[in-house]
Scaffold this motif. Structure first.
Motif, mmCIF file in Angstrom:
data_model
loop_
_atom_site.group_PDB
_atom_site.id
_atom_site.type_symbol
_atom_site.label_atom_id
_atom_site.label_comp_id
_atom_site.label_asym_id
_atom_site.label_seq_id
_atom_site.Cartn_x
_atom_site.Cartn_y
_atom_site.Cartn_z
ATOM 1 N N PRO A 69 0.813 -1.220 0.000
ATOM 2 C CA PRO A 69 0.000 0.000 0.000
ATOM 3 C C PRO A 69 0.844 1.267 0.000
ATOM 4 O O PRO A 69 1.798 1.399 0.778
ATOM 5 C CB PRO A 69 -0.816 -0.141 1.293
ATOM 6 C CG PRO A 69 -0.974 -1.614 1.465
ATOM 7 C CD PRO A 69 0.349 -2.184 1.026
ATOM 8 N N GLY A 70 0.488 2.176 -0.890
ATOM 9 C CA GLY A 70 1.273 3.385 -1.089
ATOM 10 C C GLY A 70 2.119 3.327 -2.334
ATOM 11 O O GLY A 70 2.666 4.344 -2.771
ATOM 12 N N GLY A 71 2.282 2.135 -2.914
ATOM 13 C CA GLY A 71 3.023 2.002 -4.164
ATOM 14 C C GLY A 71 4.466 1.606 -4.040
ATOM 15 O O GLY A 71 5.138 1.405 -5.053
ATOM 16 N N ALA A 72 4.997 1.499 -2.820
ATOM 17 C CA ALA A 72 6.373 1.047 -2.658
ATOM 18 C C ALA A 72 6.489 -0.411 -3.093
ATOM 19 O O ALA A 72 5.536 -1.179 -3.043
ATOM 20 C CB ALA A 72 6.826 1.213 -1.213
ATOM 21 N N GLY A 179 -0.046 0.466 -8.862
ATOM 22 C CA GLY A 179 -1.299 1.066 -8.433
ATOM 23 C C GLY A 179 -2.161 0.168 -7.567
ATOM 24 O O GLY A 179 -3.142 0.636 -6.994
ATOM 25 N N ARG A 180 -1.795 -1.100 -7.438
ATOM 26 C CA ARG A 180 -2.612 -2.027 -6.648
ATOM 27 C C ARG A 180 -1.706 -2.891 -5.773
ATOM 28 O O ARG A 180 -0.820 -3.578 -6.275
ATOM 29 C CB ARG A 180 -3.462 -2.914 -7.561
ATOM 30 C CG ARG A 180 -4.416 -3.827 -6.772
ATOM 31 C CD ARG A 180 -5.149 -4.793 -7.681
ATOM 32 N NE ARG A 180 -6.192 -4.175 -8.487
ATOM 33 C CZ ARG A 180 -7.449 -4.001 -8.088
ATOM 34 N NH1 ARG A 180 -7.809 -4.382 -6.870
ATOM 35 N NH2 ARG A 180 -8.339 -3.456 -8.895
ATOM 36 N N PRO A 181 -1.923 -2.897 -4.453
ATOM 37 C CA PRO A 181 -1.109 -3.749 -3.583
ATOM 38 C C PRO A 181 -1.310 -5.226 -3.907
ATOM 39 O O PRO A 181 -2.367 -5.641 -4.361
ATOM 40 C CB PRO A 181 -1.602 -3.408 -2.171
ATOM 41 C CG PRO A 181 -2.936 -2.767 -2.358
ATOM 42 C CD PRO A 181 -2.915 -2.110 -3.693
ATOM 43 N N ALA A 365 -2.405 -10.823 7.469
ATOM 44 C CA ALA A 365 -3.735 -10.755 6.856
ATOM 45 C C ALA A 365 -4.159 -9.327 6.581
ATOM 46 O O ALA A 365 -4.833 -9.038 5.583
ATOM 47 C CB ALA A 365 -4.748 -11.450 7.761
ATOM 48 N N ALA A 366 -3.789 -8.399 7.462
ATOM 49 C CA ALA A 366 -4.205 -7.002 7.329
ATOM 50 C C ALA A 366 -3.208 -6.161 6.543
ATOM 51 O O ALA A 366 -3.533 -5.034 6.141
ATOM 52 C CB ALA A 366 -4.391 -6.380 8.717
ATOM 53 N N TYR A 367 -2.024 -6.681 6.298
ATOM 54 C CA TYR A 367 -0.913 -5.865 5.806
ATOM 55 C C TYR A 367 -1.198 -5.184 4.469
ATOM 56 O O TYR A 367 -0.879 -4.011 4.268
ATOM 57 C CB TYR A 367 0.351 -6.723 5.683
ATOM 58 C CG TYR A 367 1.554 -5.937 5.227
ATOM 59 C CD1 TYR A 367 2.167 -5.013 6.058
ATOM 60 C CD2 TYR A 367 2.065 -6.101 3.941
ATOM 61 C CE1 TYR A 367 3.255 -4.281 5.635
ATOM 62 C CE2 TYR A 367 3.158 -5.377 3.514
ATOM 63 C CZ TYR A 367 3.748 -4.468 4.366
ATOM 64 O OH TYR A 367 4.822 -3.729 3.946
ATOM 65 N N LEU A 368 -1.808 -5.882 3.532
ATOM 66 C CA LEU A 368 -2.061 -5.316 2.202
ATOM 67 C C LEU A 368 -3.394 -4.591 2.105
ATOM 68 O O LEU A 368 -3.721 -4.042 1.055
ATOM 69 C CB LEU A 368 -1.993 -6.417 1.140
ATOM 70 C CG LEU A 368 -0.644 -7.099 0.944
ATOM 71 C CD1 LEU A 368 -0.754 -8.208 -0.087
ATOM 72 C CD2 LEU A 368 0.438 -6.098 0.545
ATOM 73 N N GLY A 369 -4.181 -4.609 3.181
ATOM 74 C CA GLY A 369 -5.463 -3.918 3.168
ATOM 75 C C GLY A 369 -6.622 -4.772 2.698
ATOM 76 O O GLY A 369 -7.733 -4.265 2.512
ATOM 77 N N GLY A 370 -6.392 -6.068 2.518
ATOM 78 C CA GLY A 370 -7.455 -6.924 2.023
ATOM 79 C C GLY A 370 -8.468 -7.323 3.078
ATOM 80 O O GLY A 370 -9.629 -7.591 2.767
ATOM 81 N N GLY A 398 -6.542 0.379 5.858
ATOM 82 C CA GLY A 398 -7.345 0.201 4.658
ATOM 83 C C GLY A 398 -6.677 0.766 3.415
ATOM 84 O O GLY A 398 -5.787 1.622 3.480
ATOM 85 N N THR A 399 -7.110 0.294 2.261
ATOM 86 C CA THR A 399 -6.539 0.725 0.983
ATOM 87 C C THR A 399 -7.656 1.073 0.001
ATOM 88 O O THR A 399 -8.788 0.592 0.122
ATOM 89 C CB THR A 399 -5.670 -0.380 0.362
ATOM 90 O OG1 THR A 399 -6.430 -1.588 0.269
ATOM 91 C CG2 THR A 399 -4.433 -0.622 1.206
#
Length: 409
Positions: A69-72, A179-181, A365-370, A398-399
């Motif tokens: 998330p954020g694009g890195a 553009g998408r984690p 589980a929460a790391y990518l915002g899913g 969230g993402t």
């Protein structure tokens, strides 16, 4: 039982891979598929567990670059090729391989490990959390229509061979990937994977096709698909089997789906791996006729908690202390102060009182915002220790777009 865990010798690849195929059952892979995986493989990252000179366990990893998330883009170990022979189950071989592998991932300074699982229940005990979902669709194209935005008539569609269109497709993918984690920046050689088309895996469909979408002479999207011909008493009843659809703007995206819905002699369309928030679900006029199935896709494991959490951005300002449990990799255990916002973050060990308590599995589980921390708390897997901390952290993690893994490995 005495077993030896060692690095795979490249000369042993064919036998080692054959043992992997045997553990998974079914017929051996096609020669071109096996050859592609051999070329993509990294023997220095593969483990060969032997008992009396015979391979009884396998595991490997790819050196990936994962969008967060954020694009890195973060280095990540793509865990793969994991098997234990049926004669050697429940003897600790998998546990030993996973422990050895995670220590190696840490030594390589990769803050994340990721995998897809044939049996999802296995990997939670090693700290992997379900981080993204994939949607499968089966659509009745005779009864559904696609709402196409203005400008679609300016989109020119051109059929090309998958090989001929590869360079243009990869340029589109490269522009979309950050553009998408959850997406993978393709390393050299991985651009060949979408073209893999063994006849044994087609299930009666024809060869892979590619259509390029152009606007003012520039390629702005593509679709890869095959057609499975069928006839019944009422006439043609074929199926469009969609592999990939990508576009740089909504107009081109809708134009590609309209094309796929309208292919002659077909009445159905299937797509096996689409994002959980695919805009297609809002282009069709009757979602009930889409027959949607959702399954887990990418599993994420934080190997370096501080580095991984500091590498992504957060939707709202956040200052929270996480009490993280990680018995499998004890270097990650402790209280971590995470401070961040949409511009960046920091995460360091602290002695301050904890606001939330969870294991590294829930962080994955929460790391990518899913998945939200609030949903995990509802299952009893996250505990709120400071009133209000759960809502703050859940919203911040969230993402804008759901994470998505575009292909397996």
């Amino acid at each position: 039982m005495t077993t030896e865990l060692r690095q795979l010798c490249p000369d042993d690849w064919a036998d080692w891979y054959g043992r992997l195929e045997r553990a998974f059952g079914g017929p051996p892979e096609a020669a071109d598929e096996r050859e592609l995986w051999r070329r993509l493989g990294e023997p220095e990252r593969c483990m060969d567990v032997r008992d009396g000179g015979e391979t009884v366990g396998t595991a490997g990893a790819y050196s990936f670059r994962l969008v967060v998330p954020g694009g890195a883009v973060l280095p990540a170990a793509g865990v793969t090729l994991v098997s234990v022979q049926p004669t050697h189950r429940r003897r600790g071989i998998l546990r030993d391989m996973m422990r050895h592998q995670l220590a190696d991932v840490r030594a390589r300074r990769e803050p994340l490990a990721v995998l897809t699982a044939s049996e999802p229940a296995i990997y939670g005990r090693f700290g992997y959390g379900t981080a993204s979902e994939a949607v499968s669709l089966s659509l009745d194209t005779l009864r559904l229509s696609v709402a196409v935005p203005a400008g679609a008539e300016d989109v020119r569609l051109r059929l090309v061979g998958p090989e001929e269109g590869l360079a243009d497709c990869e340029k589109v993918y490269e522009r979309l990937v950050t553009g998408r984690p959850g997406m993978l920046v393709r390393q050299p050689g991985w651009e060949r994977l979408p073209l893999l088309d063994p006849e044994a895996d087609r299930d009666g469909a024809g060869p892979l096709l590619c259509v390029l979408a152009e606007v003012a002479g520039r390629v702005r999207g593509y679709a890869r698909y095959a057609v499975k011909a069928a006839w019944d008493g009422g006439g043609p009843d074929g199926t469009v089997v969609v592999r990939d659809v990508e576009a740089l703007d909504p107009v081109v995206y809708a134009a590609l789906w309209r094309y796929l819905f309208g292919i002659d002699l077909t009445s159905k369309l299937t797509a096996r791996n689409r994002p959980a928030d695919d805009p297609l679900l809002h282009l069709v006029d009757d979602m009930r006729r889409c027959r949607i199935a959702v399954r887990e896709s990418l599993f994420v494991r934080l190997v370096e908690v501080g580095e991984a959490l500091a590498a992504r951005t957060y939707a709202t300002p956040l200052d929270v202390v996480l009490d993280v449990a990680d018995p499998f990799c004890p270097w990650s255990e402790g209280r971590w102060r995470l401070t961040g916002d949409e511009k960046g973050a920091s995460c360091e060990l602290t002695t301050d009182a904890a606001d939330l308590a969870l294991s590294v599995r829930e962080l994955g589980a929460a790391y990518l915002g899913g998945f939200t921390l609030a949903a995990l708390a509802g299952a009893g897997r996250v505990r709120e220790l400071r009133p209000g901390a759960l809502r703050e952290a859940s919203v911040a993690f969230g993402t804008q777009l759901k994470p998505w893994l575009p292909h397996g490995f």
